[in-house]
Structure formats: structure tokens, C-alpha cells
Design a protein around this motif. Structure first.
Motif, PDB file in Angstrom:
ATOM      1  N   ASP A 121      15.889 -54.499   2.847  1.00  0.00           N
ATOM      2  CA  ASP A 121      15.661 -53.161   2.291  1.00  0.00           C
ATOM      3  C   ASP A 121      14.566 -52.427   3.056  1.00  0.00           C
ATOM      4  O   ASP A 121      14.694 -51.240   3.365  1.00  0.00           O
ATOM      5  CB  ASP A 121      15.307 -53.244   0.807  1.00  0.00           C
ATOM      6  CG  ASP A 121      16.478 -53.666  -0.065  1.00  0.00           C
ATOM      7  OD1 ASP A 121      17.632 -53.608   0.417  1.00  0.00           O
ATOM      8  OD2 ASP A 121      16.234 -54.048  -1.231  1.00  0.00           O
ATOM      9  N   LYS A 122      13.489 -53.135   3.390  1.00  0.00           N
ATOM     10  CA  LYS A 122      12.389 -52.518   4.131  1.00  0.00           C
ATOM     11  C   LYS A 122      12.854 -52.084   5.515  1.00  0.00           C
ATOM     12  O   LYS A 122      12.513 -50.992   5.979  1.00  0.00           O
ATOM     13  CB  LYS A 122      11.225 -53.491   4.245  1.00  0.00           C
ATOM     14  CG  LYS A 122      10.035 -52.904   4.952  1.00  0.00           C
ATOM     15  CD  LYS A 122       8.878 -53.880   5.030  1.00  0.00           C
ATOM     16  CE  LYS A 122       7.729 -53.257   5.800  1.00  0.00           C
ATOM     17  NZ  LYS A 122       6.641 -54.195   6.028  1.00  0.00           N
ATOM     18  N   ALA A 123      13.639 -52.918   6.176  1.00  0.00           N
ATOM     19  CA  ALA A 123      14.141 -52.573   7.511  1.00  0.00           C
ATOM     20  C   ALA A 123      15.017 -51.328   7.450  1.00  0.00           C
ATOM     21  O   ALA A 123      14.910 -50.449   8.312  1.00  0.00           O
ATOM     22  CB  ALA A 123      14.915 -53.749   8.100  1.00  0.00           C
TER      23      ALA A 123
ATOM     24  N   LYS B  77       8.798 -62.475   4.011  1.00  0.00           N
ATOM     25  CA  LYS B  77       7.508 -63.136   3.803  1.00  0.00           C
ATOM     26  C   LYS B  77       7.747 -64.612   3.486  1.00  0.00           C
ATOM     27  O   LYS B  77       8.746 -64.957   2.862  1.00  0.00           O
ATOM     28  CB  LYS B  77       6.756 -62.479   2.659  1.00  0.00           C
ATOM     29  CG  LYS B  77       6.291 -61.075   2.969  1.00  0.00           C
ATOM     30  CD  LYS B  77       5.501 -60.511   1.820  1.00  0.00           C
ATOM     31  CE  LYS B  77       5.059 -59.093   2.140  1.00  0.00           C
ATOM     32  NZ  LYS B  77       4.354 -58.483   1.023  1.00  0.00           N
TER      33      LYS B  77
ATOM     34  N   GLU C 222      13.105 -62.568  -1.101  1.00  0.00           N
ATOM     35  CA  GLU C 222      12.337 -62.122   0.056  1.00  0.00           C
ATOM     36  C   GLU C 222      13.243 -61.605   1.166  1.00  0.00           C
ATOM     37  O   GLU C 222      12.916 -60.642   1.850  1.00  0.00           O
ATOM     38  CB  GLU C 222      11.424 -63.234   0.576  1.00  0.00           C
ATOM     39  CG  GLU C 222      10.236 -63.495  -0.304  1.00  0.00           C
ATOM     40  CD  GLU C 222       9.358 -62.272  -0.543  1.00  0.00           C
ATOM     41  OE1 GLU C 222       9.157 -61.469   0.393  1.00  0.00           O
ATOM     42  OE2 GLU C 222       8.869 -62.115  -1.669  1.00  0.00           O
TER      43      GLU C 222
ATOM     44  N   LYS D 205      14.362 -58.137   0.118  1.00  0.00           N
ATOM     45  CA  LYS D 205      13.242 -57.199   0.299  1.00  0.00           C
ATOM     46  C   LYS D 205      13.082 -56.835   1.773  1.00  0.00           C
ATOM     47  O   LYS D 205      12.852 -55.671   2.109  1.00  0.00           O
ATOM     48  CB  LYS D 205      11.940 -57.817  -0.205  1.00  0.00           C
ATOM     49  CG  LYS D 205      11.769 -57.825  -1.688  1.00  0.00           C
ATOM     50  CD  LYS D 205      10.388 -58.409  -2.010  1.00  0.00           C
ATOM     51  CE  LYS D 205      10.234 -58.768  -3.456  1.00  0.00           C
ATOM     52  NZ  LYS D 205       8.916 -59.404  -3.713  1.00  0.00           N
ATOM     53  N   ALA D 206      13.174 -57.822   2.654  1.00  0.00           N
ATOM     54  CA  ALA D 206      13.014 -57.579   4.092  1.00  0.00           C
ATOM     55  C   ALA D 206      14.137 -56.685   4.615  1.00  0.00           C
ATOM     56  O   ALA D 206      13.890 -55.774   5.422  1.00  0.00           O
ATOM     57  CB  ALA D 206      12.967 -58.895   4.849  1.00  0.00           C
TER      58      ALA D 206
ATOM     59  N   GLN E  13      14.859 -48.946   5.187  1.00  0.00           N
ATOM     60  CA  GLN E  13      13.962 -47.812   4.902  1.00  0.00           C
ATOM     61  C   GLN E  13      13.236 -47.352   6.154  1.00  0.00           C
ATOM     62  O   GLN E  13      12.916 -46.168   6.285  1.00  0.00           O
ATOM     63  CB  GLN E  13      12.949 -48.194   3.825  1.00  0.00           C
ATOM     64  CG  GLN E  13      13.543 -48.339   2.452  1.00  0.00           C
ATOM     65  CD  GLN E  13      12.556 -48.894   1.440  1.00  0.00           C
ATOM     66  OE1 GLN E  13      11.413 -49.192   1.771  1.00  0.00           O
ATOM     67  NE2 GLN E  13      13.013 -49.060   0.214  1.00  0.00           N
ATOM     68  N   GLU E  14      12.980 -48.270   7.071  1.00  0.00           N
ATOM     69  CA  GLU E  14      12.302 -47.929   8.325  1.00  0.00           C
ATOM     70  C   GLU E  14      13.269 -47.390   9.368  1.00  0.00           C
ATOM     71  O   GLU E  14      12.880 -47.129  10.503  1.00  0.00           O
ATOM     72  CB  GLU E  14      11.551 -49.147   8.868  1.00  0.00           C
ATOM     73  CG  GLU E  14      10.372 -49.556   8.005  1.00  0.00           C
ATOM     74  CD  GLU E  14       9.696 -50.833   8.477  1.00  0.00           C
ATOM     75  OE1 GLU E  14      10.193 -51.472   9.437  1.00  0.00           O
ATOM     76  OE2 GLU E  14       8.680 -51.193   7.871  1.00  0.00           O
TER      77      GLU E  14
END
Length: 79
Positions: free
Chosen positions: A44-46, A3, A38, A41-42, A48-49
């Protein structure tokens, strides 16, 4: 995608120019910390996906900032 972080580098430069920011080092240090958060976080999100991504994907050991980058990736050479 990380973000966007505010204030951005451009915002900080404007603040320095207009006199709203007195401590450039502190402003840039905070920006660096916020950008790093950020980025993490990005990533980690990737993960998790289900994407296979890590910080190592952003390391370019052969990159010398003093020289133009040499593209030796077949997709970029038209091979």
C-alpha cells in the motif's frame, strides 16, 4: 520493504527449543498473520508513493519448488 516482525521465525524456533513456546502451530499462525499484514502495508505504501506494484508481482506461475529455478530472463543470461 516490509518492516521486520517480532518474534521472528528464528525467535519462535528458539522459544520452542527453550520451552518458552508450547504451541508451535499458534506461534507460526500468528507469525504468518503478522508477516501478511506488514506485506500489505508495504504494498500500500509503495502504491501511495507512485510505484506500479501489486501482489501479482510476487506470483511465479512457472516455479516448481521441487526443481531448481530456471533463469530465462535476458539480464541474468548475460544477453
Amino acid at each position: 520493504m516490509p518492516k521486520p516482525v517480532t518474534p521472528s521465525f528464528e525467535d519462535i524456533c528458539t522459544g520452542l527449543y527453550t520451552g518458552q513456546i508450547k504451541d508451535m502451530r499458534a506461534a507460526l499462525t500468528k507469525l504468518n498473520e503478522d508477516l501478511e499484514k506488514e506485506f500489505v502495508k508495504a504494498l500500500d505504501k509503495a502504491v501511495q508513493e507512485g510505484h506500479k506494484v501489486s501482489r501479482d508481482d510476487y506470483v511465479f506461475a512457472d516455479w516448481d519448488l521441487g526443481k531448481p529455478y530456471k533463469w530465462d530472463i535476458p539480464e541474468y543470461l548475460g544477453a
